[in-house]
Design a protein around this motif. Structure first.
Motif, PDB file in Angstrom:
ATOM      1  N   ASP A   1       0.938  -1.151   0.135  1.00  0.00           N
ATOM      2  CA  ASP A   1       0.034  -0.036   0.190  1.00  0.00           C
ATOM      3  C   ASP A   1       0.766   1.417  -0.017  1.00  0.00           C
ATOM      4  O   ASP A   1       0.519   2.359  -0.637  1.00  0.00           O
ATOM      5  CB  ASP A   1      -0.950   0.050   1.255  1.00  0.00           C
TER       6      ASP A   1
ATOM      7  N   LEU B   1       2.111   1.613  -3.319  1.00  0.00           N
ATOM      8  CA  LEU B   1       1.119   2.195  -4.452  1.00  0.00           C
ATOM      9  C   LEU B   1       0.639   3.579  -4.059  1.00  0.00           C
ATOM     10  O   LEU B   1       0.674   4.415  -4.819  1.00  0.00           O
ATOM     11  CB  LEU B   1      -0.131   1.386  -4.135  1.00  0.00           C
ATOM     12  N   ASP B   2       0.678   4.013  -2.853  1.00  0.00           N
ATOM     13  CA  ASP B   2       0.337   5.535  -2.341  1.00  0.00           C
ATOM     14  C   ASP B   2       1.499   6.461  -2.989  1.00  0.00           C
ATOM     15  O   ASP B   2       1.188   7.435  -3.403  1.00  0.00           O
ATOM     16  CB  ASP B   2       0.464   5.875  -0.966  1.00  0.00           C
TER      17      ASP B   2
ATOM     18  N   THR C   1       3.346   1.029  -9.665  1.00  0.00           N
ATOM     19  CA  THR C   1       2.505  -0.016  -9.776  1.00  0.00           C
ATOM     20  C   THR C   1       3.370  -1.169 -10.430  1.00  0.00           C
ATOM     21  O   THR C   1       2.791  -2.406 -10.305  1.00  0.00           O
ATOM     22  CB  THR C   1       1.495   0.385 -11.102  1.00  0.00           C
TER      23      THR C   1
ATOM     24  N   ALA D   1      -3.067  -6.492  -1.641  1.00  0.00           N
ATOM     25  CA  ALA D   1      -3.005  -4.989  -1.867  1.00  0.00           C
ATOM     26  C   ALA D   1      -3.056  -4.626  -3.264  1.00  0.00           C
ATOM     27  O   ALA D   1      -3.573  -3.614  -3.540  1.00  0.00           O
ATOM     28  CB  ALA D   1      -1.538  -4.554  -1.038  1.00  0.00           C
TER      29      ALA D   1
ATOM     30  N   SER E   1      -4.540  -6.262  -5.737  1.00  0.00           N
ATOM     31  CA  SER E   1      -5.704  -6.474  -5.967  1.00  0.00           C
ATOM     32  C   SER E   1      -6.823  -5.348  -5.641  1.00  0.00           C
ATOM     33  O   SER E   1      -7.795  -5.052  -6.221  1.00  0.00           O
ATOM     34  CB  SER E   1      -6.256  -7.928  -5.691  1.00  0.00           C
ATOM     35  N   ALA E   2      -6.790  -5.024  -4.412  1.00  0.00           N
ATOM     36  CA  ALA E   2      -7.605  -4.054  -3.893  1.00  0.00           C
ATOM     37  C   ALA E   2      -7.304  -2.574  -4.597  1.00  0.00           C
ATOM     38  O   ALA E   2      -8.499  -1.977  -4.993  1.00  0.00           O
ATOM     39  CB  ALA E   2      -7.211  -3.547  -2.316  1.00  0.00           C
ATOM     40  N   ARG E   3      -6.345  -2.577  -5.222  1.00  0.00           N
ATOM     41  CA  ARG E   3      -6.208  -1.347  -5.973  1.00  0.00           C
ATOM     42  C   ARG E   3      -6.341  -1.433  -7.726  1.00  0.00           C
ATOM     43  O   ARG E   3      -6.081  -0.683  -8.520  1.00  0.00           O
ATOM     44  CB  ARG E   3      -4.793  -0.586  -5.952  1.00  0.00           C
TER      45      ARG E   3
ATOM     46  N   VAL F   1      -4.524  -3.471  -9.429  1.00  0.00           N
ATOM     47  CA  VAL F   1      -3.346  -3.471 -10.012  1.00  0.00           C
ATOM     48  C   VAL F   1      -3.051  -5.042 -10.486  1.00  0.00           C
ATOM     49  O   VAL F   1      -3.289  -5.858  -9.420  1.00  0.00           O
ATOM     50  CB  VAL F   1      -2.210  -3.068  -9.385  1.00  0.00           C
TER      51      VAL F   1
END
Lengths: 342, 342
Positions: free
Chosen positions: B173, B176-177, B181, B205, B207-209, B211
């Motif tokens: 995360d 990602l923040d 990617t 993490a 998959s939640a975004r 990616v």
DNA sequence: ACATTCATCCAAAGCGCTTTGAAAAACGAT
DNA sequence: ATCGTTTTTCAAAGCGCTTTGGATGAATGT
């Protein structure tokens, strides 16, 4: 299942069953087989505690690990050493008993091991130039082998050591041959015998070529990555920086490399690095071709051999002190090159 | 000096002397003091072997270290774990008994420890997703605590674990923040439970975004420096290289850094690195400010706590399985930065 | 004065093995 | 059959501690 139950089951006395299992001659081959089979079938294994009491042997070797608040003695070579020693122990049915003690309690720990008969012998780790443990163990009459040496110990004792002086002498010579004269030393604490000898090898090599030893290029501290980094950074940023660094192990060498690369310099070109490589299994110096030029000697093999030497002593297969001095191997990797011409 | 000699000397029975020294109430305070002083003066310490036999307790905890030819299980966290555990043991008069065994002999080693009554309990290291040791120890009735967990074990048992899934989820995360990617994962062997959980956190993490997980960016192997280096080098030299790497420990992270810097790229700018930091005493992640951004949890504290949990269980201070799940701390160091804009 | 309790100590049994010293069984030679 | 010898087995004594189940004597109560 204990011995009495097993012997009742077989209609034999405990004596006979015990003798059968321990390979004594005065038992008929047929009964021996019968006993062995019954023991296997009922999964009988003699109680260690009772056996120890009866025989006076514990089949275990002590390792005392002092823990200090100041600096860490549970160092990175320990786990590989015990992997080697443990392997040797296992072959003869020994295992190892590790006591972690506050370093102020170290002598008391050895006395306790000796007085309470908890172990058959001990390995002494990380000997100092002046080490009180050796005379203490001699006084206590507990068999021991030292991994390393203690220079100022007047009485003979068994040890296994790497020729640290020769290793660092050769490493320094190697760099001198490449034209380096500004050679730094990132050493371990010099009250440690191995570190003192390494410094001696380094100093002797310089002096043999008439290169003056520059105190600003020698540092002795904990063998960590940040220490290697910090001291190298400091030296590189000063006037007349070193063109080569000798590090006490792979870990500080990584810090040395970080400092060099952070400054946009190239390892093996602008700055050469040599280190001592204990050939730790989890910290290999590259795969195939070595990353760092290094003097190498396997601490795991040392552990194995120390274990063997101690078990030999306990079993009475050797009498009197035994010594082994191992030469480190010089492996040439990518971290060294000719001194840069300025 | 043994108990009989001491009691003869004092003109007391062995019973009284034993009771005086072990703090039983049925002995006059005056005699207790007299006994204590005599014991100290004559340096009496009860024989461990006899005491063990009489009490049925060995005051030692077993650690079985399997040694395989394939890959090394004597891993780098072991020595710090035992430093912590040993510290806890010492406080209650225990010490640790380490058996190094060929990994084909591991089950036999636990059976031997249980049958021969050599230890009062064991710590299970490095549990696998499917781990046969846990049911075996339950069958043998030997008290144990697992450092980590075994996901597929159906029956309850005591464990202490770091929340590896959450740690890697947060690390991912964090990247990602920062806009990354293309995030690579340099993991340990994924039959190890902790590695499996870390991968799950990483995958969740991403998959939640939304990616997509790119298999060419995930690697699982021995946690060594050369492995971190080789895989990173390979990925950086391929098309569409990662801009961030998550490594399973500081050691492979150093290899990652080497590969990055060797390519003239800058850590924390061109390529970000996060790793798991076990806070090993001899491998600090920098002094003061961390070198690597990391999820940190001290393996030494884990060792200390596992030791305590096991001793509590042996002493009957706890009944039934006990669990502790520790959250790793996210420390931000210099190795991470915003994803480079291409 | 005696019975009753309590504090203090002890003799002896036991933990499960090895090992000593002796007995029983098997064997060979007379 | 008998004797000596060798092989095979056993009962019992440790190893050095803890712990059980009294014993002893002093203190207390009636």
């Amino acid at each position: 299942m204990n011995l009495r139950e097993l012997s009742d089951l077989l209609g034999l006395s405990q004596t006979t069953v015990s003798r059968a299992l321990n390979g004594y001659p005065e038992v008929k081959e047929a009964t021996r087989i019968r006993v062995a089979e019954a023991a296997l079938a009922h999964n009988y294994q003699p109680n260690t505690r009772a056996k120890s009491l009866a025989t006076g042997r514990t089949m275990s070797i002590g390792h005392v690990i002092p823990l200090s608040n100041q600096h860490e003695m549970v160092n990175l070579v320990f786990s590989d050493f015990i992997a080697g020693a443990g392997e040797a122990y296992a072959r003869e049915g020994y295992d190892m008993r590790v006591s972690v003690v506050d370093d102020s309690q170290e002598a008391a720990a050895y006395e306790r091991l000796a007085n309470t008969g908890t172990v058959d012998g001990v390995i002494v780790h990380g000997p100092l130039v002046n080490d009180a443990r050796i005379p203490l163990l001699q006084k206590l009459g507990l068999p021991f082998v030292v991994h390393g040496r203690s220079s100022n110990c007047p009485t003979p004792y068994s040890w296994l050591d790497v020729n640290n002086r020769s290793a660092f002498l050769r490493a320094t010579d190697f760099l001198l041959d490449l034209g380096h004269t500004r050679i730094a030393l990132i050493n371990g604490f010099e009250q440690m015998d191995f570190a003192m000898r390494r410094r001696a090898g380094y100093a002797d090599a310089l002096s043999a070529r008439g290169v003056a030893l520059d105190p600003s290029l020698t540092h002795a501290f904990e063998m960590t990555e940040p220490f290697g980094y910090a001291k190298t950074a400091q030296m590189l940023d000063a006037d007349n920086p070193p063109t080569a660094v000798i590090a006490s192990s792979l870990i500080p060498a990584m810090g040395v490399r970080r400092a060099v690369e952070e400054r946009g310099l190239v390892v093996g070109k602008d700055v050469s690095i040599i280190c001592f490589d204990d050939a730790l299994s989890y910290l290999p110096n590259g795969e195939g071709s070595p990353i760092f030029t290094a003097t190498r000697s396997s601490v795991r093999n040392a552990g194995r051999r120390c274990g063997e030497m101690l078990m030999d002593q306990i079993a009475g297969r050797t009498t009197g002190p035994v010594h082994e001095l191992w030469e480190a191997e010089l492996v040439v990797g990518g971290s060294t090159g000719p001194a840069p011409t300025r």
